[in-house]
Design a protein around this motif. Structure first.
Motif, short mmCIF file in Angstrom:
data_model
loop_
_atom_site.label_atom_id
_atom_site.label_comp_id
_atom_site.label_asym_id
_atom_site.label_seq_id
_atom_site.Cartn_x
_atom_site.Cartn_y
_atom_site.Cartn_z
N GLN A 67 84.05 -45.42 133.68
CA GLN A 67 82.82 -46.08 134.06
C GLN A 67 82.05 -46.44 132.80
N THR A 68 81.39 -47.58 132.87
CA THR A 68 80.49 -47.95 131.80
C THR A 68 79.11 -47.46 132.25
N LEU A 69 78.14 -47.57 131.36
CA LEU A 69 76.81 -47.18 131.85
C LEU A 69 76.29 -48.21 132.84
N LEU A 70 76.79 -49.43 132.73
CA LEU A 70 76.31 -50.50 133.59
C LEU A 70 76.54 -50.14 135.06
N ARG A 71 75.44 -50.04 135.79
CA ARG A 71 75.53 -49.70 137.21
C ARG A 71 74.23 -50.11 137.87
N ILE A 72 74.27 -50.20 139.18
CA ILE A 72 73.07 -50.63 139.91
C ILE A 72 72.93 -49.71 141.10
N PHE A 73 71.74 -49.26 141.38
CA PHE A 73 71.59 -48.37 142.53
C PHE A 73 70.23 -48.47 143.19
N ASP A 74 70.19 -47.93 144.38
CA ASP A 74 69.00 -48.01 145.21
C ASP A 74 67.96 -46.99 144.76
N LYS A 75 66.71 -47.29 145.12
CA LYS A 75 65.59 -46.43 144.78
C LYS A 75 65.76 -44.99 145.28
N LYS A 76 66.48 -44.81 146.41
CA LYS A 76 66.56 -43.43 146.93
C LYS A 76 67.36 -42.53 145.99
N ILE A 77 68.32 -43.11 145.24
CA ILE A 77 69.03 -42.30 144.24
C ILE A 77 68.10 -41.98 143.08
#
Ligand code: UDP
Ligand code: MG
Length: 309
Positions: free
Chosen positions: A155-165
Motif C-alpha cells: 500500500q502507498t500512503l495514498l488513500r481516501i476514506f470516510d469521516k467515520k474512520i
C-alpha cells in the motif's frame, strides 16, 4: 465559521522544499474538479524552507493550511496531526514527495463512491531501488505474519476514506503509531485500487533501513504480543533439549561407563541459554518501555506554529 469542505488532503512534509510547489499545483488542479477542499500540510520539523513555503501558499490560498512541529516527530505522527485538524467529509492521505500521484485521486474517489469506507492505493510496480524493495518485502512479510491483522501489502500512503474512520483514528491516542495498521484494525469496508507510484524525482528518501526496522518493530509490538510468548516457546524448547541431553549422559555414564567430558557441552549450554534469556529480556524490555511511554502520557507531538485561518 465556514462550512466543512468536501475533502481534506493531509500531506506530511519533511524537508520537501523542492516538491511543495509542484505538489500544490498538481493537487489543486485535481481537487478543484472534485469539490471544495482543504490541503493540510504538516511540517515535521523540516530543516529546509518547507515551512516557509507552506506559509506562503497559505497566504496565497486559504484552502492551504499548515501546522509545524517543534522538531522531527516522524512520518506517522505527522499524519496524526493532520488527522486532528482535518474538517472534511472525506479524508485523503498522501506523501509530500510526489511519489503518490495527485492525478490518481479521482479514481480512488470514484471507487469510494461505490460504497466503501476506505480505498487504498496499491502500487502496481515498485520503482524503488532493489535494496528498498527488499526492505519493504521483508517489512510487509513480517508484519502480516506477526501482527495478526490483515494489512494490505504494497500500500502507498495514498488513500481516501470516510469521516467515520477519521473519528475512530482520532480516538486512538497511542504514542507508538503505525497508521497503516491502525487503519486496517478499524475493520471497515475497504477496497484496493492499483495506482501509479512514481520514483522520487526530487529530494531524498527519509527512510533508511534502521528507520524502517524501527517502524516494523513499532508495528509488530503495537499489534501483537506474540514476541512475548516467544519466551515460553523458547524456554520449553531449550529445557527440552537440556532434559534429553541429561538423559543421554546418564545413559552413557551408567550403562556404558564412559565418563562425561563436560567442558564443551557446558560452554554450549551456557551460551545458548544465556543468549535466549537476554533475547527474551530484551523483548520484554521493549514492551515495558512501551508501557512506560504510554503511562507518561506526553503529548504525541508539539506544535511550533500554525497557519490555519
Ligand atoms: N516524512 C515525514 N517525517 C519523517 C520522514 C518522512 O513527514 O520523519 C514525510 C516525507 O516528507 C514524505 C513522506 O513522509 O512526504 C514519505 O517519506 P519518504 O518519501 O522519505 O519515504 P519513502 O517514500 O522513501 O518510504
Ligand atoms: Mg517517498
Amino acid at each position: 465559521m465556514t462550512a466543512a469542505p468536501d475533502f481534506s488532503v493531509i500531506v506530511p512534509v519533511y524537508n520537501e522544499e523542492e516538491n511543495l510547489s509542484h505538489l500544490y499545483a498538481r493537487l489543486s488542479s485535481v481537487m478543484e474538479k472534485l469539490g471544495t477542499y482543504e490541503i493540510i500540510f504538516v511540517d515535521d520539523g523540516s530543516r529546509d524552507r518547507s515551512w516557509q513555503l507552506i506559509k506562503e501558499l497559505h497566504e496565497k490560498d486559504d484552502r492551504v493550511k499548515g501546522v509545524s512541529f517543534s522538531r522531527n516527530f516522524g512520518h506517522h505522527i505527522a499524519i496524526t496531526a493532520g488527522l486532528d485538524y482535518a474538517k472534511g467529509k472525506t479524508i485523503i492521505l498522501m506523501d509530500g514527495d510526489l511519489q503518490d500521484q495527485p492525478e490518481e485521486i479521482p479514481k480512488l474517489w470514484k471507487k469510494l463512491c461505490e460504497g466503501y469506507d476506505l480505498v487504498y492505493g496499491i502500487r502496481k510496480v515498485k520503482k524503488d531501488s532493489l535494496m528498498k524493495r527488499f526492505n519493504s518485502f521483508l517489512f510487509w512479510w513480517f508484519l502480516n505474519k506477526l501482527s495478526g491483522i490483515d494489512i494490505p501489502r504494497n500500500q502507498t500512503l495514498l488513500r481516501i476514506f470516510d469521516k467515520k474512520i477519521l473519528g475512530v483514528l482520532k480516538d486512538m491516542r497511542e504514542r507508538a503509531r503505525f497508521i497503516h495498521g491502525m487503519i486496517a484494525w478499524t475493520g471497515f469496508r475497504i477496497a484496493l485500487l492499483e495506482v501509479e507510484h512514481a520514483p522520487r524525482e526530487r529530494g531524498v528518501s527519509k527512510y533508511n533501513t534502521i528507520k524502517l526496522f524501527r517502524l516494523a518493530f513499532n508495528a509488530i509490538t503495537s499489534f501483537s504480543t506474540l514476541p512475548l510468548r516467544l519466551a515460553t516457546y523458547l524456554g520449553l524448547f531449550s529445557s527440552g533439549i537440556g532434559f534429553f541431553y541429561a538423559l543421554y549422559f546418564l545413559y552413557k555414564k551408567i550403562f556404558l561407563g564412559i565418563p562425561v567430558l563436560g567442558y564443551a557441552s557446558i560452554i554450549v549450554a551456557v551460551l545458548f541459554v544465556g543468549g535466549v534469556q537476554l533475547l527474551i529480556l530484551g523483548i520484554m524490555g521493549e514492551y515495558l518501555g512501551r508501557v512506560y511511554q504510554e503511562v507518561q502520557a506526553r503529548p504525541i507531538y508539539i506544535l511550533k506554529e500554525m497557519a490555519l485561518d
